[in-house]
Scaffold this motif. Structure first.
Motif: not given
Length: 187
Positions: A7-14
């Motif tokens: 869960n980052g600034i511009n990316v979410r890997l869920r």
């Protein structure tokens, strides 16, 4: 699940679990639930130290050394900085941990860098021959493992940024990439 959740600034890997209850007489019930995935990595067999020399011609020459280049999330960065030549008035020196998140590819790559930690190593002017020790614990900071080209969509890299500030507030820095990994916790 080949990739760790992020869960980052511009990316979410869920990862999402979808449950559907089918009913004949009325509409179906559909529920979604996120869940977090962590992937553990064994300690690397080769973990070389980082040794570099940097300087400004006839003004400043330093050597710095970090004990290794790959760290687990609860590790400690240990190193030393040697001053070989000092002809400028240095006010202070700090070590920063920076995370660089890049998304997209080619000319459409977007890079976002954030400073996660600033650790003051020295306050005041060093002299030639002085050695400054480094001991920075990683556990207080919200780090994730390094991600390299996940599904050709994004990467997350970490850097140690050594910053020297002179009395005129000019900043001199040297950045070095490090690798962060998640080590299996033993009980």
């Amino acid at each position: 699940m080949p990739y760790e959740s992020y869960n980052g600034i511009n990316v979410r890997l869920r990862y999402i679990l979808k449950v559907t209850i089918s009913r004949n007489y009325v509409s179906n019930i559909v529920e979604y639930q996120d869940f977090w995935v962590r992937n553990y990595t064994p300690a690397p067999t080769i973990n070389n130290s980082i040794k570099m020399e940097v300087g400004i011609e006839d003004c400043l020459h330093i050597e710095f050394e970090y004990n290794k280049s790959k760290y687990h999330l609860k590790d400690v960065i240990i190193g030393k900085i040697y001053f070989l030549l000092v002809r400028i008035k240095i006010k202070n020196m700090e070590l920063e941990i920076r995370r660089r998140e890049s998304t997209g590819s080619g000319p459409n790559t977007y890079v976002e860098t954030e400073t996660l930690a600033k650790f003051e190593l020295m306050d005041g002017a060093p002299v030639r021959g002085e050695s400054i020790p480094i001991r920075l614990f990683l556990s207080p900071y919200e780090l994730t493992p390094t991600y390299r080209n996940i599904n050709n969509k994004f990467s997350v890299k970490y850097f140690l940024n050594l910053v020297l500030v002179d009395e005129e507030d000019r900043r001199y820095f040297k950045q070095q990439e490090i690798t962060i990994y998640r080590l299996q916790e033993t009980s």
